[in-house]
Design an enzyme around this catalytic site. Sequence first.
Site, PDB file in Angstrom:
ATOM      1  N   SER A 119       0.944  -1.353  -0.061  1.00 43.92           N
ATOM      2  CA  SER A 119      -0.164   0.037   0.147  1.00 43.92           C
ATOM      3  C   SER A 119       0.768   1.283  -0.035  1.00 43.92           C
ATOM      4  O   SER A 119       2.131   1.137   0.229  1.00 43.92           O
ATOM      5  CB  SER A 119      -0.820  -0.093   1.312  1.00 43.92           C
ATOM      6  OG  SER A 119      -1.758   1.146   1.666  1.00 43.92           O
TER       7      SER A 119
ATOM      8  N   TYR B 104      -3.620  -0.285   9.806  1.00 40.55           N
ATOM      9  CA  TYR B 104      -3.346  -0.701   8.547  1.00 40.55           C
ATOM     10  C   TYR B 104      -1.692  -0.234   8.073  1.00 40.55           C
ATOM     11  O   TYR B 104      -1.201  -0.861   7.335  1.00 40.55           O
ATOM     12  CB  TYR B 104      -4.303   0.414   7.578  1.00 40.55           C
ATOM     13  CG  TYR B 104      -4.415   0.075   6.217  1.00 40.55           C
ATOM     14  CD1 TYR B 104      -4.906  -1.464   5.569  1.00 40.55           C
ATOM     15  CD2 TYR B 104      -3.775   0.760   5.243  1.00 40.55           C
ATOM     16  CE1 TYR B 104      -5.139  -1.625   4.427  1.00 40.55           C
ATOM     17  CE2 TYR B 104      -3.765   0.429   3.619  1.00 40.55           C
ATOM     18  CZ  TYR B 104      -4.336  -0.929   3.370  1.00 40.55           C
ATOM     19  OH  TYR B 104      -4.765  -0.888   1.941  1.00 40.55           O
TER      20      TYR B 104
END
Length: 268
Positions: free
Chosen positions: A148, A161
Amino acid sequence: MTFEMNSFSLKGKVALVTGASYGIGFAIATAFAAAGAKIAFNDRNEEAVQKGLASYKEAGIEAQGYVADVTDETQVSSLVNNIERDLGGVDILVNNAGIIKRIPMLEMSAADFRQVIDVDLNGPFIVSKAVIPGMIEKGHGKIINICSMMSELGRETVSAYAAAKGGLKMLTRNICSEYGEANIQCNGIGPGYIATPQTAPLRERQADGSRHPFDQFIIAKTPAARWGTTEDLQGPAVFLASDASDFVNGHVLYVDGGILAYIGKQPE
Ligand code: NAP
Ligand code: GCO
Protein backbone atom coordinates in the site's frame (compact mmCIF):
# COMPACT_ATOMS: atom_id res chain seq x y z
CA MET A 1 19.41 -15.88 -24.20
CA THR A 2 17.29 -13.79 -26.56
CA PHE A 3 14.21 -12.16 -25.13
CA GLU A 4 10.82 -13.65 -26.00
CA MET A 5 7.35 -12.25 -25.22
CA ASN A 6 6.73 -15.76 -23.97
CA SER A 7 8.63 -14.81 -20.82
CA PHE A 8 5.45 -13.05 -19.70
CA SER A 9 3.31 -16.15 -20.23
CA LEU A 10 1.79 -17.91 -17.20
CA LYS A 11 0.68 -20.89 -19.27
CA GLY A 12 -0.09 -23.92 -17.10
CA LYS A 13 0.86 -22.14 -13.84
CA VAL A 14 -1.41 -22.55 -10.81
CA ALA A 15 -2.17 -19.20 -9.18
CA LEU A 16 -3.83 -18.65 -5.81
CA VAL A 17 -5.12 -15.11 -5.29
CA THR A 18 -6.55 -14.60 -1.80
CA GLY A 19 -9.75 -12.62 -1.23
CA ALA A 20 -10.32 -12.42 -4.98
CA SER A 21 -14.06 -12.64 -5.52
CA TYR A 22 -14.05 -8.94 -6.51
CA GLY A 23 -11.87 -5.83 -6.38
CA ILE A 24 -8.11 -5.82 -6.91
CA GLY A 25 -7.76 -9.58 -6.41
CA PHE A 26 -10.37 -10.33 -9.06
CA ALA A 27 -8.68 -8.02 -11.58
CA ILE A 28 -5.28 -9.62 -10.94
CA ALA A 29 -6.70 -13.14 -11.23
CA THR A 30 -8.45 -12.36 -14.52
CA ALA A 31 -5.18 -10.99 -15.93
CA PHE A 32 -3.38 -14.17 -14.80
CA ALA A 33 -6.05 -16.24 -16.55
CA ALA A 34 -5.58 -14.20 -19.75
CA ALA A 35 -1.85 -14.95 -19.48
CA GLY A 36 -2.62 -18.69 -19.29
CA ALA A 37 -2.74 -19.48 -15.55
CA LYS A 38 -5.20 -21.76 -13.74
CA ILE A 39 -6.97 -19.69 -11.09
CA ALA A 40 -7.82 -20.51 -7.48
CA PHE A 41 -9.24 -17.97 -5.06
CA ASN A 42 -10.70 -17.98 -1.59
CA ASP A 43 -13.02 -15.79 0.41
CA ARG A 44 -14.34 -15.84 3.96
CA ASN A 45 -17.80 -17.23 3.30
CA GLU A 46 -19.75 -19.33 0.84
CA GLU A 47 -21.85 -16.41 -0.40
CA ALA A 48 -18.77 -14.40 -1.42
CA VAL A 49 -17.22 -17.44 -3.10
CA GLN A 50 -20.41 -18.11 -5.08
CA LYS A 51 -20.59 -14.45 -6.18
CA GLY A 52 -16.94 -14.64 -7.20
CA LEU A 53 -17.47 -17.85 -9.17
CA ALA A 54 -20.34 -16.20 -11.05
CA SER A 55 -18.13 -13.20 -11.92
CA TYR A 56 -15.30 -15.42 -13.17
CA LYS A 57 -17.79 -17.43 -15.23
CA GLU A 58 -19.14 -14.24 -16.73
CA ALA A 59 -15.57 -13.29 -17.66
CA GLY A 60 -15.15 -16.69 -19.36
CA ILE A 61 -12.76 -17.98 -16.70
CA GLU A 62 -12.99 -21.41 -15.12
CA ALA A 63 -11.78 -20.51 -11.62
CA GLN A 64 -11.87 -22.70 -8.51
CA GLY A 65 -13.27 -20.96 -5.44
CA TYR A 66 -12.85 -22.07 -1.82
CA VAL A 67 -14.07 -20.88 1.56
CA ALA A 68 -11.08 -20.08 3.77
CA ASP A 69 -10.17 -17.33 6.19
CA VAL A 70 -6.52 -16.32 5.69
CA THR A 71 -6.06 -15.87 9.45
CA ASP A 72 -6.93 -19.50 10.20
CA GLU A 73 -3.99 -21.90 9.78
CA THR A 74 -6.18 -25.02 9.62
CA GLN A 75 -8.43 -23.55 6.93
CA VAL A 76 -5.43 -22.32 4.94
CA SER A 77 -3.79 -25.73 5.12
CA SER A 78 -6.98 -27.37 3.72
CA LEU A 79 -7.17 -24.63 1.08
CA VAL A 80 -3.68 -25.38 -0.19
CA ASN A 81 -4.31 -29.18 -0.12
CA ASN A 82 -7.60 -28.76 -2.01
CA ILE A 83 -5.94 -26.61 -4.69
CA GLU A 84 -3.22 -29.25 -5.09
CA ARG A 85 -5.92 -31.92 -5.48
CA ASP A 86 -7.99 -29.89 -7.97
CA LEU A 87 -5.38 -27.98 -10.00
CA GLY A 88 -1.89 -28.98 -8.85
CA GLY A 89 0.64 -27.31 -6.55
CA VAL A 90 0.62 -23.53 -6.27
CA ASP A 91 3.22 -21.79 -8.48
CA ILE A 92 2.04 -18.23 -7.84
CA LEU A 93 0.55 -16.77 -4.66
CA VAL A 94 -0.92 -13.28 -4.39
CA ASN A 95 -1.57 -12.22 -0.81
CA ASN A 96 -4.39 -9.83 -1.63
CA ALA A 97 -7.03 -10.34 1.10
CA GLY A 98 -7.05 -7.32 3.37
CA ILE A 99 -9.16 -5.04 5.54
CA ILE A 100 -8.91 -1.48 6.76
CA LYS A 101 -10.40 0.25 9.80
CA ARG A 102 -10.30 4.04 9.65
CA ILE A 103 -10.35 5.02 13.34
CA PRO A 104 -8.22 7.70 15.07
CA MET A 105 -5.54 5.88 17.05
CA LEU A 106 -6.66 7.17 20.45
CA GLU A 107 -10.17 5.87 19.80
CA MET A 108 -9.06 2.52 18.42
CA SER A 109 -9.37 -0.55 20.64
CA ALA A 110 -6.49 -2.99 20.84
CA ALA A 111 -8.90 -5.65 19.53
CA ASP A 112 -9.53 -3.63 16.36
CA PHE A 113 -5.82 -2.98 15.92
CA ARG A 114 -5.08 -6.70 16.33
CA GLN A 115 -7.76 -7.67 13.81
CA VAL A 116 -6.23 -5.50 11.08
CA ILE A 117 -2.76 -6.87 11.80
CA ASP A 118 -4.20 -10.38 11.81
CA VAL A 119 -5.75 -10.17 8.33
CA ASP A 120 -3.23 -7.86 6.62
CA LEU A 121 0.04 -9.19 8.07
CA ASN A 122 -0.47 -12.53 9.83
CA GLY A 123 -2.64 -13.68 6.88
CA PRO A 124 0.15 -13.30 4.28
CA PHE A 125 2.57 -15.03 6.71
CA ILE A 126 0.17 -17.97 7.18
CA VAL A 127 -0.63 -18.42 3.47
CA SER A 128 2.99 -17.97 2.35
CA LYS A 129 4.13 -20.51 4.96
CA ALA A 130 1.58 -22.98 3.60
CA VAL A 131 2.70 -22.70 -0.06
CA ILE A 132 6.49 -22.29 0.25
CA PRO A 133 7.28 -26.00 0.92
CA GLY A 134 5.50 -26.97 -2.34
CA MET A 135 7.36 -24.21 -4.21
CA ILE A 136 10.69 -25.46 -2.85
CA GLU A 137 9.78 -28.95 -4.04
CA LYS A 138 8.89 -27.64 -7.51
CA GLY A 139 12.08 -25.59 -7.70
CA HIS A 140 10.31 -22.27 -8.32
CA GLY A 141 7.68 -19.94 -6.90
CA LYS A 142 6.34 -16.40 -7.07
CA ILE A 143 4.78 -14.59 -4.13
CA ILE A 144 3.24 -11.14 -4.58
CA ASN A 145 2.19 -9.25 -1.47
CA ILE A 146 -0.34 -6.47 -1.96
CA CYS A 147 1.20 -3.63 0.02
CA SER A 148 0.00 0.00 0.00
CA MET A 149 0.94 3.68 0.00
CA MET A 150 0.76 3.04 3.73
CA SER A 151 3.82 0.76 3.45
CA GLU A 152 5.68 4.11 3.14
CA LEU A 153 3.40 6.87 4.38
CA GLY A 154 1.14 7.53 7.31
CA ARG A 155 -2.08 9.47 7.63
CA GLU A 156 -4.74 10.16 10.23
CA THR A 157 -6.94 7.15 11.22
CA VAL A 158 -4.99 4.30 9.61
CA SER A 159 -2.41 3.38 12.30
CA ALA A 160 -3.18 -0.37 12.26
CA TYR A 161 -3.34 -0.57 8.46
CA ALA A 162 -0.05 1.36 8.08
CA ALA A 163 1.64 -0.83 10.69
CA ALA A 164 0.41 -3.97 8.91
CA LYS A 165 1.33 -2.81 5.38
CA GLY A 166 4.73 -1.53 6.54
CA GLY A 167 5.24 -4.95 8.14
CA LEU A 168 4.14 -6.64 4.92
CA LYS A 169 6.86 -4.77 3.01
CA MET A 170 9.44 -6.21 5.42
CA LEU A 171 7.88 -9.69 5.30
CA THR A 172 8.32 -9.42 1.51
CA ARG A 173 12.01 -8.64 1.88
CA ASN A 174 12.43 -11.40 4.42
CA ILE A 175 10.78 -14.10 2.31
CA CYS A 176 13.09 -13.00 -0.52
CA SER A 177 16.08 -13.23 1.83
CA GLU A 178 15.19 -16.67 3.21
CA TYR A 179 13.93 -18.40 0.07
CA GLY A 180 15.59 -16.60 -2.85
CA GLU A 181 18.09 -19.44 -2.95
CA ALA A 182 15.18 -21.85 -3.57
CA ASN A 183 14.29 -19.83 -6.70
CA ILE A 184 11.34 -18.16 -5.00
CA GLN A 185 10.77 -14.51 -5.83
CA CYS A 186 8.72 -12.55 -3.32
CA ASN A 187 7.80 -9.01 -4.35
CA GLY A 188 5.16 -6.50 -3.39
CA ILE A 189 2.78 -4.33 -5.35
CA GLY A 190 1.97 -1.04 -3.68
CA PRO A 191 -1.25 0.23 -5.26
CA GLY A 192 -1.98 3.93 -5.04
CA TYR A 193 -5.56 5.00 -4.42
CA ILE A 194 -7.69 2.53 -6.39
CA ALA A 195 -11.45 2.74 -6.87
CA THR A 196 -12.80 -0.39 -5.11
CA PRO A 197 -15.39 -1.02 -2.37
CA GLN A 198 -12.57 -0.57 0.19
CA THR A 199 -12.13 3.08 -0.81
CA ALA A 200 -15.78 3.80 -1.67
CA PRO A 201 -16.35 5.81 1.57
CA LEU A 202 -13.52 8.15 0.51
CA ARG A 203 -15.18 8.86 -2.83
CA GLU A 204 -18.80 9.34 -1.72
CA ARG A 205 -20.49 12.37 -3.25
CA GLN A 206 -21.43 15.10 -0.75
CA ALA A 207 -25.07 16.06 -0.13
CA ASP A 208 -24.66 19.01 -2.54
CA GLY A 209 -23.30 16.72 -5.28
CA SER A 210 -19.70 17.92 -4.91
CA ARG A 211 -16.76 15.52 -4.62
CA HIS A 212 -15.71 14.19 -1.20
CA PRO A 213 -12.82 16.36 0.14
CA PHE A 214 -10.60 13.25 0.33
CA ASP A 215 -11.43 12.47 -3.29
CA GLN A 216 -10.31 15.99 -4.29
CA PHE A 217 -7.20 15.62 -2.12
CA ILE A 218 -6.20 12.37 -3.88
CA ILE A 219 -6.71 13.83 -7.36
CA ALA A 220 -4.50 16.78 -6.39
CA LYS A 221 -1.85 14.51 -4.80
CA THR A 222 -1.66 12.13 -7.79
CA PRO A 223 0.38 13.38 -10.79
CA ALA A 224 -1.86 11.21 -13.00
CA ALA A 225 -4.74 13.34 -11.59
CA ARG A 226 -7.11 10.40 -11.18
CA TRP A 227 -7.89 7.40 -8.98
CA GLY A 228 -6.37 4.15 -10.13
CA THR A 229 -8.49 1.37 -11.56
CA THR A 230 -8.12 -2.30 -10.71
CA GLU A 231 -6.98 -2.82 -14.33
CA ASP A 232 -3.98 -0.56 -13.67
CA LEU A 233 -2.58 -3.36 -11.48
CA GLN A 234 -2.91 -6.16 -14.04
CA GLY A 235 0.26 -5.63 -16.12
CA PRO A 236 2.53 -5.17 -13.09
CA ALA A 237 1.06 -8.30 -11.45
CA VAL A 238 1.57 -10.44 -14.58
CA PHE A 239 5.17 -9.19 -14.80
CA LEU A 240 5.91 -10.11 -11.18
CA ALA A 241 4.25 -13.53 -11.60
CA SER A 242 6.12 -14.40 -14.79
CA ASP A 243 9.61 -15.56 -15.74
CA ALA A 244 10.26 -12.01 -17.01
CA SER A 245 10.87 -10.99 -13.37
CA ASP A 246 13.03 -13.93 -12.28
CA PHE A 247 15.86 -11.67 -10.99
CA VAL A 248 13.48 -9.18 -9.33
CA ASN A 249 13.24 -10.11 -5.67
CA GLY A 250 12.33 -8.32 -2.44
CA HIS A 251 11.09 -5.29 -4.37
CA VAL A 252 7.89 -3.31 -3.89
CA LEU A 253 6.56 -2.00 -7.19
CA TYR A 254 4.44 1.06 -6.49
CA VAL A 255 1.62 1.45 -9.00
CA ASP A 256 0.37 4.80 -7.81
CA GLY A 257 0.14 7.26 -10.71
CA GLY A 258 3.21 8.95 -9.21
CA ILE A 259 1.98 9.73 -5.67
CA LEU A 260 5.20 8.70 -3.93
CA ALA A 261 7.31 10.81 -6.31
CA TYR A 262 5.38 14.00 -5.71
CA ILE A 263 5.67 16.57 -2.93
CA GLY A 264 2.14 17.85 -3.68
CA LYS A 265 0.64 20.98 -5.23
CA GLN A 266 1.81 24.32 -3.88
CA PRO A 267 -1.00 26.46 -2.48
CA GLU A 268 -2.50 28.90 -5.03
P1 NAP B 1 -11.79 -5.03 -1.00
O1 NAP B 1 -12.54 -4.50 -2.17
O2 NAP B 1 -12.24 -4.72 0.36
O3 NAP B 1 -11.52 -6.62 -1.13
C1 NAP B 1 -10.79 -7.32 -0.15
C2 NAP B 1 -11.08 -8.80 -0.26
O4 NAP B 1 -10.43 -9.49 0.80
C3 NAP B 1 -12.56 -9.11 -0.14
O5 NAP B 1 -12.89 -10.11 -1.08
C4 NAP B 1 -12.66 -9.62 1.28
O6 NAP B 1 -13.74 -10.49 1.50
C5 NAP B 1 -11.36 -10.38 1.39
N1 NAP B 1 -11.00 -10.69 2.76
C6 NAP B 1 -11.00 -9.84 3.82
N2 NAP B 1 -10.63 -10.50 4.94
C7 NAP B 1 -10.40 -11.79 4.57
C8 NAP B 1 -10.01 -12.94 5.27
N3 NAP B 1 -9.77 -12.92 6.58
N4 NAP B 1 -9.87 -14.11 4.59
C9 NAP B 1 -10.12 -14.16 3.27
N5 NAP B 1 -10.52 -13.09 2.54
C10 NAP B 1 -10.65 -11.92 3.20
O7 NAP B 1 -10.33 -4.50 -1.12
P2 NAP B 1 -9.47 -4.07 -2.38
O8 NAP B 1 -9.53 -2.61 -2.45
O9 NAP B 1 -9.75 -4.91 -3.57
O10 NAP B 1 -8.07 -4.45 -1.76
C11 NAP B 1 -7.37 -5.66 -1.98
C12 NAP B 1 -6.00 -5.53 -1.33
O11 NAP B 1 -5.35 -4.37 -1.86
C13 NAP B 1 -6.06 -5.32 0.18
O12 NAP B 1 -4.98 -5.98 0.77
C14 NAP B 1 -5.92 -3.81 0.32
O13 NAP B 1 -5.43 -3.45 1.56
C15 NAP B 1 -4.96 -3.53 -0.78
N6 NAP B 1 -4.94 -2.15 -1.26
C16 NAP B 1 -6.08 -1.53 -1.71
C17 NAP B 1 -5.99 -0.23 -2.21
C18 NAP B 1 -7.17 0.54 -2.72
O14 NAP B 1 -7.02 1.74 -2.96
N7 NAP B 1 -8.33 -0.08 -2.92
C19 NAP B 1 -4.76 0.40 -2.26
C20 NAP B 1 -3.64 -0.26 -1.78
C21 NAP B 1 -3.75 -1.53 -1.29
P3 NAP B 1 -15.15 -9.97 2.14
O15 NAP B 1 -15.96 -9.60 0.96
O16 NAP B 1 -15.63 -11.17 2.85
O17 NAP B 1 -14.85 -8.82 3.04
C1 GCO C 1 -6.95 5.14 3.18
C2 GCO C 1 -7.00 4.19 2.04
C3 GCO C 1 -5.67 3.60 1.72
C4 GCO C 1 -5.73 2.77 0.47
C5 GCO C 1 -4.46 2.19 -0.01
C6 GCO C 1 -3.46 3.22 -0.40
O1 GCO C 1 -7.87 5.17 3.98
O2 GCO C 1 -6.00 5.94 3.22
O3 GCO C 1 -7.96 3.22 2.20
O4 GCO C 1 -5.08 3.02 2.80
O5 GCO C 1 -6.68 1.78 0.57
O6 GCO C 1 -3.96 1.18 0.77
O7 GCO C 1 -2.40 2.60 -1.04
